[in-house]
Write a protein that holds these residues in place. Structure first.
Motif, PDB file in Angstrom:
ATOM      1  N   SER A  33     -48.943  24.927  22.618  1.00 58.63           N
ATOM      2  CA  SER A  33     -48.857  25.274  21.207  1.00 58.63           C
ATOM      3  C   SER A  33     -47.799  26.361  21.053  1.00 58.63           C
ATOM      4  O   SER A  33     -47.946  27.457  21.596  1.00 58.63           O
ATOM      5  CB  SER A  33     -50.216  25.766  20.705  1.00 58.63           C
ATOM      6  OG  SER A  33     -50.132  26.100  19.341  1.00 58.63           O
ATOM      7  N   LEU A  50     -36.700  21.831  23.816  1.00 54.22           N
ATOM      8  CA  LEU A  50     -37.969  21.572  23.128  1.00 54.22           C
ATOM      9  C   LEU A  50     -38.302  20.075  23.104  1.00 54.22           C
ATOM     10  O   LEU A  50     -39.442  19.686  23.367  1.00 54.22           O
ATOM     11  CB  LEU A  50     -37.924  22.130  21.708  1.00 54.22           C
ATOM     12  CG  LEU A  50     -37.936  23.649  21.586  1.00 54.22           C
ATOM     13  CD1 LEU A  50     -37.628  24.068  20.146  1.00 54.22           C
ATOM     14  CD2 LEU A  50     -39.270  24.211  22.044  1.00 54.22           C
ATOM     15  N   GLN A  54     -41.447  18.333  25.000  1.00 55.05           N
ATOM     16  CA  GLN A  54     -42.416  17.525  24.266  1.00 55.05           C
ATOM     17  C   GLN A  54     -42.593  16.166  24.940  1.00 55.05           C
ATOM     18  O   GLN A  54     -43.723  15.714  25.163  1.00 55.05           O
ATOM     19  CB  GLN A  54     -41.975  17.334  22.820  1.00 55.05           C
ATOM     20  CG  GLN A  54     -42.964  16.494  22.019  1.00 55.05           C
ATOM     21  CD  GLN A  54     -42.447  16.172  20.640  1.00 55.05           C
ATOM     22  OE1 GLN A  54     -41.283  15.791  20.488  1.00 55.05           O
ATOM     23  NE2 GLN A  54     -43.299  16.326  19.645  1.00 55.05           N
ATOM     24  N   LEU A  58     -46.056  14.937  26.710  1.00 54.11           N
ATOM     25  CA  LEU A  58     -46.746  13.729  26.241  1.00 54.11           C
ATOM     26  C   LEU A  58     -46.875  12.692  27.359  1.00 54.11           C
ATOM     27  O   LEU A  58     -47.895  12.019  27.464  1.00 54.11           O
ATOM     28  CB  LEU A  58     -46.032  13.157  25.026  1.00 54.11           C
ATOM     29  CG  LEU A  58     -46.081  14.047  23.774  1.00 54.11           C
ATOM     30  CD1 LEU A  58     -45.279  13.428  22.642  1.00 54.11           C
ATOM     31  CD2 LEU A  58     -47.502  14.339  23.348  1.00 54.11           C
ATOM     32  N   ASP A  63     -51.186  17.709  25.202  1.00 46.36           N
ATOM     33  CA  ASP A  63     -50.865  17.885  23.789  1.00 46.36           C
ATOM     34  C   ASP A  63     -49.765  18.919  23.624  1.00 46.36           C
ATOM     35  O   ASP A  63     -49.746  19.940  24.312  1.00 46.36           O
ATOM     36  CB  ASP A  63     -52.097  18.332  23.002  1.00 46.36           C
ATOM     37  CG  ASP A  63     -53.130  17.224  22.875  1.00 46.36           C
ATOM     38  OD1 ASP A  63     -52.746  16.033  22.926  1.00 46.36           O
ATOM     39  OD2 ASP A  63     -54.321  17.553  22.714  1.00 46.36           O
ATOM     40  N   PHE A  64     -48.854  18.651  22.692  1.00 48.70           N
ATOM     41  CA  PHE A  64     -47.717  19.522  22.426  1.00 48.70           C
ATOM     42  C   PHE A  64     -47.603  19.682  20.923  1.00 48.70           C
ATOM     43  O   PHE A  64     -47.559  18.695  20.190  1.00 48.70           O
ATOM     44  CB  PHE A  64     -46.432  18.879  22.973  1.00 48.70           C
ATOM     45  CG  PHE A  64     -45.188  19.705  22.783  1.00 48.70           C
ATOM     46  CD1 PHE A  64     -44.675  20.429  23.843  1.00 48.70           C
ATOM     47  CD2 PHE A  64     -44.525  19.746  21.566  1.00 48.70           C
ATOM     48  CE1 PHE A  64     -43.511  21.189  23.686  1.00 48.70           C
ATOM     49  CE2 PHE A  64     -43.366  20.496  21.395  1.00 48.70           C
ATOM     50  CZ  PHE A  64     -42.867  21.221  22.469  1.00 48.70           C
ATOM     51  N   GLU A  65     -47.590  20.927  20.448  1.00 48.04           N
ATOM     52  CA  GLU A  65     -47.410  21.142  19.019  1.00 48.04           C
ATOM     53  C   GLU A  65     -46.496  22.328  18.766  1.00 48.04           C
ATOM     54  O   GLU A  65     -46.514  23.311  19.501  1.00 48.04           O
ATOM     55  CB  GLU A  65     -48.743  21.349  18.309  1.00 48.04           C
ATOM     56  CG  GLU A  65     -49.488  22.595  18.703  1.00 48.04           C
ATOM     57  CD  GLU A  65     -50.793  22.782  17.944  1.00 48.04           C
ATOM     58  OE1 GLU A  65     -51.122  21.942  17.090  1.00 48.04           O
ATOM     59  OE2 GLU A  65     -51.470  23.780  18.206  1.00 48.04           O
ATOM     60  N   LEU A  66     -45.699  22.189  17.731  1.00 47.54           N
ATOM     61  CA  LEU A  66     -44.820  23.251  17.269  1.00 47.54           C
ATOM     62  C   LEU A  66     -45.340  23.662  15.898  1.00 47.54           C
ATOM     63  O   LEU A  66     -45.215  22.917  14.928  1.00 47.54           O
ATOM     64  CB  LEU A  66     -43.377  22.768  17.188  1.00 47.54           C
ATOM     65  CG  LEU A  66     -42.354  23.735  16.614  1.00 47.54           C
ATOM     66  CD1 LEU A  66     -42.355  25.054  17.390  1.00 47.54           C
ATOM     67  CD2 LEU A  66     -40.981  23.115  16.637  1.00 47.54           C
ATOM     68  N   ASP A  84     -39.753  14.466  15.068  1.00 43.34           N
ATOM     69  CA  ASP A  84     -41.009  14.310  15.820  1.00 43.34           C
ATOM     70  C   ASP A  84     -41.505  15.643  16.381  1.00 43.34           C
ATOM     71  O   ASP A  84     -42.688  15.792  16.675  1.00 43.34           O
ATOM     72  CB  ASP A  84     -40.852  13.317  16.975  1.00 43.34           C
ATOM     73  CG  ASP A  84     -40.788  11.873  16.487  1.00 43.34           C
ATOM     74  OD1 ASP A  84     -41.111  11.627  15.297  1.00 43.34           O
ATOM     75  OD2 ASP A  84     -40.426  11.015  17.290  1.00 43.34           O
ATOM     76  N   LEU A  85     -40.605  16.625  16.540  1.00 38.52           N
ATOM     77  CA  LEU A  85     -41.030  17.926  17.039  1.00 38.52           C
ATOM     78  C   LEU A  85     -42.011  18.605  16.103  1.00 38.52           C
ATOM     79  O   LEU A  85     -42.867  19.357  16.529  1.00 38.52           O
ATOM     80  CB  LEU A  85     -39.820  18.852  17.238  1.00 38.52           C
ATOM     81  CG  LEU A  85     -39.035  18.691  18.526  1.00 38.52           C
ATOM     82  CD1 LEU A  85     -37.800  19.586  18.500  1.00 38.52           C
ATOM     83  CD2 LEU A  85     -39.887  19.028  19.730  1.00 38.52           C
TER      84      LEU A  85
END
Length: 90
Positions: A33, A50, A54, A58, A63-66, A84-85
Motif C-alpha cells: 500500500s 511503480l 505492480q 500481482l 495486493d498492490f494499491e496506490l 491501472d496504477l
C-alpha cells in the motif's frame, strides 16, 4: 495495514532506491500500500518502477494499491497511460 509514503520528488535519482524498497516489500509477501499524497514531481523512470512493481506483485498474488495520488502524480500516470496504477486507489 500501513501505507508507505512516496517521496515528494520521484525523479530519475529516486528510481533505484524506490525500486529496491518495492522489491523488499514484494519479497516480504505482504500487501503493498503506497500513499502518493505528497508527490509533487514524478518522472518516467519512477512511473516505470511503480508499474513494474505492480505487475510483479500481482504475478506473485500480492495486493498492490496506490492510495491518495496527488494531482501531479495522477496527471503523470494518466499522461503515461498507466491508469491501472490508480484503478483501485482509495
Amino acid at each position: 495495514m500501513t501505507a508507505h509514503s512516496l517521496a515528494p520528488v520521484l525523479d530519475t535519482n529516486a528510481a533505484p532506491p524506490l525500486r529496491q524498497a518495492l522489491l523488499d516489500l514484494i519479497a516480504a509477501g505482504d500487501t503493498i500500500s503506497l500513499d502518493g499524497a505528497q508527490v509533487a514531481q514524478v518522472g518516467q523512470a519512477c512511473l516505470q518502477v511503480l508499474a513494474s512493481a505492480q505487475a510483479t506483485a500481482l504475478a506473485a498474488a500480492i495486493d498492490f494499491e496506490l492510495r491518495h495520488p496527488s494531482d501531479a502524480l495522477s496527471a503523470m500516470i494518466s499522461l503515461a497511460g498507466l491508469d491501472d496504477l490508480v484503478a483501485n486507489a482509495a
